[in-house]
Design an enzyme around this catalytic site. Structure first.
Site, PDB file in Angstrom:
ATOM      1  N   GLU A 170      18.906  34.534  17.404  1.00 36.47           N
ATOM      2  CA  GLU A 170      20.154  35.199  17.031  1.00 36.47           C
ATOM      3  C   GLU A 170      21.082  35.292  18.239  1.00 36.47           C
ATOM      4  O   GLU A 170      20.687  35.684  19.325  1.00 36.47           O
ATOM      5  CB  GLU A 170      19.911  36.628  16.541  1.00 36.47           C
ATOM      6  CG  GLU A 170      21.245  37.315  16.254  1.00 36.47           C
ATOM      7  CD  GLU A 170      21.162  38.809  15.951  1.00 36.47           C
ATOM      8  OE1 GLU A 170      20.066  39.355  15.866  1.00 36.47           O
ATOM      9  OE2 GLU A 170      22.241  39.401  15.805  1.00 36.47           O
ATOM     10  N   ASP A 179      17.707  47.026  31.561  1.00 38.09           N
ATOM     11  CA  ASP A 179      19.126  47.248  31.820  1.00 38.09           C
ATOM     12  C   ASP A 179      19.247  48.426  32.778  1.00 38.09           C
ATOM     13  O   ASP A 179      18.762  49.515  32.505  1.00 38.09           O
ATOM     14  CB  ASP A 179      19.814  47.571  30.476  1.00 38.09           C
ATOM     15  CG  ASP A 179      21.288  47.826  30.650  1.00 38.09           C
ATOM     16  OD1 ASP A 179      21.814  47.603  31.758  1.00 38.09           O
ATOM     17  OD2 ASP A 179      21.932  48.249  29.672  1.00 38.09           O
ATOM     18  N   ASP A 237      22.097  50.587  34.851  1.00 36.21           N
ATOM     19  CA  ASP A 237      23.547  50.733  34.892  1.00 36.21           C
ATOM     20  C   ASP A 237      23.929  51.858  35.843  1.00 36.21           C
ATOM     21  O   ASP A 237      23.347  52.936  35.829  1.00 36.21           O
ATOM     22  CB  ASP A 237      24.051  51.055  33.482  1.00 36.21           C
ATOM     23  CG  ASP A 237      25.538  50.883  33.382  1.00 36.21           C
ATOM     24  OD1 ASP A 237      25.965  49.950  32.686  1.00 36.21           O
ATOM     25  OD2 ASP A 237      26.286  51.656  34.017  1.00 36.21           O
TER      26      ASP A 237
END
Ligand code: SF4
Ligand SMILES: [Zn+2]
Lengths: 442, 455
Positions: free
Chosen positions: B45, B108, B110
């Site tokens: 996807e 991730d 951040d």
């Protein structure tokens, strides 16, 4: 005790098929119910056994706790039932993801429960029979590793297993990891077994879900399967004739104090908008009937509200009928039972409608506001929201009940039971906090 | 080299970037995972974010050409990569057995999650000072992934603005269940909610897990430089108060405060105070309570241990921004970087779209004008400062491709051993092998393997 790798291959009578399935189902449901109390380890084990004994599942309990085998024959029969019922329920629970997940989790619980009753030698035996052989860590390796980790001690036996098979221990940082392998002790090996058990089960269930249609031919089996695939007992609410009636004049107070959120919401809507859509009318009318509001009172009360927006005659024609029908006084004269939570929860609710279960159908903001308005503390609100977020609506409702009534923990299964329990507590019929080991309200 | 970039030119330059710079071929090689996995790319996807926040999910592309054409046609502001399914997402997501088959394990980190422990910037801003916190995070996570979990194929990518992503691409990582992903992520997530002393790190007094010990060691190396000096954690009254609170014990607090007051007026910096604190804790070592055993370590972890957004790692179907996207606001390309040299990586120096395009034009103009036709054949990105990021990506790919080769040899070997050793096989290991084969081969590749050994 087994890992159910091989399907049963023996003949059974239909009764045996049906009863053993029902028995296993209620064992799993019981475990589920006990789980919602949040107990751990030994307390959990005791609570489960206690509940099972209450439900007369002695055959099962005995097999668990037996130190010596009872009569070989009875033992064998019990094993057979166990074996068969497991596979039957696999089929019953294979069709949706949600059911599969529930079933796997409960079967794993059941395995854990049984494992707790095994002695060390039996555990070793079990591993041998099931060919669960893992690499052990050599002495040299242990010495080397103990140098930089006080988690590994040279005097204990360790197994080396791929970290993914003990990811739960990894998460809790209970094991030492090196290059993808976790070093685990004899005690922890059960999590490895469980992981592979869980994976096998999950694979088989998915496989079964693709094949289940082949079973359609046998109606009787199909019926059992359909009936069995429910994660919660469905609850019938019998209306006890002669139960004390409810005075409609008190309805607003009752609503604030003892209505479950699903009914509170509808009631508020009715009071503010003077109208209800069809599904809400039905859900609410059945509930009112269940708590003992007389039919005439319901009609009068609704007419008064609806009448603010519509012509009373029109009301009688359109909505009066529904109420009479609901009370079994018109139409098929069928005595409808109030909806249980499962039913309320499984309804579909479109925007603008107010029926259904707030824990399931309201978004978190709306829910939060409702909880705050009902006087829950910040922590309480968060706790309830979390359960709802994890799709445990009835657990959420139970927590809500517990906080609002300062009662013992419970799971709500029926809006009317919610109401009854609430009344009992408020009238002091029921102790607020129960003694340990008391009954749960199911 | 970092010129000015203004978001206004984004939509103008983006088509040029997709036409000339986006590295389609290596990108395709990566997501195909070798010649044996014929459907891996096609069943992946992807989703596009188009101008005006139009978000299209469940895109998939049969070939690299399809992908390239579609990207160039739509010019997505952002491309996200999702999971590999058992069928092509664009057609099949309505069928009932549509399921995730594999997905890289991703992380991730951040900068915004560091707001409580950085003083130089806040929110979306970053500077090289606070970036060092990300550097420490990268080092800790990368080491753990390599040494603890044995993951060899880790791709670290700058996220374009104020964070980094890590893609773990080993086969074992790609097939983890959501549960297992969550467990790995939680293993790496050491910090918890603040306790009553505003401290987020708590180490049980019995033992320190080796992975935490290692993280503390990594942090300790740079702590004074990055946190004490860089973030000036003890340079302000609030900073001092916070740390005092963390000590969690009045007598320690008084001792520390006294030590700070005793500092000469000309050495009242954050570093001086830190040293004084360390000295106090050192001296009190024998008086510390059990739960204070790792107080110093906890304080360091609190200020510098990685803040992971673990929700991103948990879901196997979670989407994550693809490498080589361009961030619309900063114009910066999401380039891979080397985690071992992450200290040298400077996010403020990452080339912007405008820089890159200027660079190509300059290169073309010079060389081509000079009649050196052969330069035309040079891949465009090689003409730009994206080159370094691409080198890192190519190296990552080389290692990945090496592993496919050796894996094949291993599997072949296993087959042979199995047949040869057939005189001492028993039913159960046939079973195990059968299972192994069935899952790995039949289901994945649609090949049926029949076994006649059972009889
Ligand atoms: S859980 Fe049951 S009682 Fe509670 S709000 Fe939902 S439907 Fe009503
Ligand atoms: Zn900064």
């Amino acid at each position: 005790m087994q890992l159910y790798r091989v399907p049963p291959d023996f003949e059974v009578s239909y009764t045996e098929f049906e009863t053993s399935t029902a028995e296993r189902l209620s064992i799993l449901q019981t475990i589920d119910e006990v789980n919602s109390k949040g107990l751990k380890g030994d307390e959990w084990r005791k609570a489960v056994i206690e509940e099972l004994k209450k439900q007369d599942m002695r055959g099962f309990c005995k097999q668990l706790t037996a130190t010596s085998c009872g009569s070989a024959e009875a033992d064998f029969a019990q094993r057979r039932r166990d074996h068969m019922s497991h596979f039957v329920l696999r089929l019953a629970f294979c069709d949706t993801e949600e059911k599969r997940r529930w079933f796997i989790a409960r079967e794993v619980d059941l395995f854990k429960l049984r494992w707790m009753y095994l002695r060390v030698t039996e555990k070793a035996e079990f591993m041998k029979i099931n060919k669960l052989a893992y690499d052990t860590v050599s002495h040299e390796e242990k010495i080397e590793l103990s140098g930089y980790s006080d988690i590994v001690s040279p005097s204990i036996e360790y197994y080396k297993v791929p970290f993914a098979s003990v990811s739960e221990l990894v998460r809790a940082r209970k094991v030492f990891l090196k290059k993808g392998y976790a070093f685990i002790t004899n005690e922890d090996i059960v999590s490895v077994i469980l992981t592979s058990y869980r994976m096998n089960l999950s694979r088989s269930l998915t496989f079964a879900s693709h094949k289940i249609h082949l079973l359609d031919e046998d109606d009787r089996i199909f019926m059992v399967l359909k009936g069995a695939g429910r994660t919660r007992r469905s609850v019938d609410y019998e209306i006890v004739p002669g139960a004390e009636g409810i005075d409609i004049k008190n309805i607003d107070t009752l609503c604030e104090m003892s209505f479950p959120p699903c009914m509170q919401k509808i009631h508020h809507r009715l009071r503010t908008e003077h109208h209800l859509k069809h599904s809400a009318r039905r859900q609410y009318a059945l509930f009112l009937k269940g708590i003992g509001v007389a039919m005439e009172d319901t009609i009068a009360f609704w007419r008064q509200e609806f009448g603010k927006k519509m012509n009373p005659d029109k009301f009688d024609k359109e909505h009066g009928y529904l109420i009479r029908h609901t009370y079994g006084a018109a139409g098929k004269r069928f005595n409808y039972r109030p909806m249980d939570c499962l039913k309320v929860i499984s309804q579909s609710v479109s925007p603008g409608e107010c029926h259904g279960c707030p824990f399931r159908h309201d978004n978190q903001q709306v829910l939060k506001k409702m909880l705050q308005q009902n006087g829950l503390s910040v922590i309480g609100v968060q706790e309830v929201l979390d359960s709802a977020k994890n799709n445990h609506y009835q657990v959420a409702c139970g927590k809500y009940f517990q906080l609002k009534h300062d009662s013992d923990s419970t799971v709500i299964t029926h809006p009317n039971l919610y109401f009854d329990m609430s009344r009992d507590i408020l009238k002091g019929k029921m102790p607020k906090k129960e003694e340990p080991g008391g009954k749960i309200f199911i | 080299m970092v010129g000015s970039y203004s978001p206004d030119v984004f939509s103008e330059l983006l088509p040029v970037y997709y036409k000339r710079l986006f590295p389609y071929e290596p990108f395709y090689r990566w997501l195909s995972y070798g010649p044996d996995n014929t459907n891996t790319f096609a069943n992946r996807e992807m989703s596009f974010t188009l101008p005006g926040d139009v978000y299209i999910r469940y895109q998939s592309f049969d070939t690299i050409k399809d992908f390239e054409q579609e990207v160039q046609k739509k010019c997505p502001e952002k491309i996200d990569i999702g999971a590999v399914y058992n069928a092509k997402p664009k057609h099949n997501r309505m069928v009932s057995c549509f399921e995730v088959e594999e997905k890289e394990l991703v992380f991730d980190i951040d900068m915004t999650d560091y707001d409580k422990v950085r003083t130089c910037c806040s929110g979306a801003d970053i500077c090289i000072k606070c970036w060092h916190l990300i550097t420490i995070a990268t080092t800790i996570i990368d080491t753990a992934l390599r040494d603890d979990f044995g993951f060899e194929h880790r791709l670290w990518v700058f996220s374009g603005r104020r964070g980094v992503h890590c893609w773990v691409c080993d086969q074992t990582a790609r097939v983890l269940t959501p549960n297992q992903r969550a467990h790995v992520a939680e293993y790496l997530q050491v910090l918890q909610n603040e306790d009553s002393n505003c401290k987020t790190a708590r180490i049980p007094p019995e033992k320190m897990h080796p992975s935490i010990r290692r993280a503390v060691d990594i942090i300790a190396k740079d702590f004074v430089e990055v946190c004490v000096k860089g973030q000036n954690i003890l340079g302000s009254v609030t900073g001092m108060k916070t740390v005092l609170k963390m000590l969690g014990d009045d007598s320690l607090r008084q001792l520390t405060e006294a030590a700070w007051e005793a500092l000469p007026t000309d050495s009242q910096t954050s570093v001086d105070r830190w040293n004084a604190l360390v000295a106090v804790l050192d001296k009190q070592q024998s008086n510390l309570k059990r739960w204070q055993r790792y107080l110093l370590e906890e304080i360091m972890l609190h200020f510098a241990y990685p803040r992971l957004d673990i929700e991103v790692s948990k879901g196997a179907n979670h989407l994550l921004k693809s490498p080589f996207c361009v961030h619309p606001k900063t114009g910066k390309v999401c380039v891979p970087f080397n985690p071992l040299a992450s200290r040298k990586f400077d996010p403020t120096a990452v080339p912007t779209l405008s820089d890159l395009i200027e660079e190509i034009q300059k290169f073309d103009a010079e060389k081509v004008k000079a009649g050196e036709e052969m330069y035309r054949k040079i891949k465009d990105y090689k003409k730009t400062s994206m080159y370094k990021g691409m080198q890192i990506f190519e190296e990552f790919l080389r290692n990945l491709e090496e592993s496919w080769k050796s894996k094949k040899v291993k599997e072949e070997g296993m087959k042979i051993i199995f047949y040869l050793g057939s005189q001492n096989y028993n039913r159960s290991n046939i079973h195990a092998f059968h299972n192994f084969f069935f899952q790995k081969w039949s289901f994945r590749k649609g090949v049926r393997c029949r076994f006649s050994l059972e009889s």
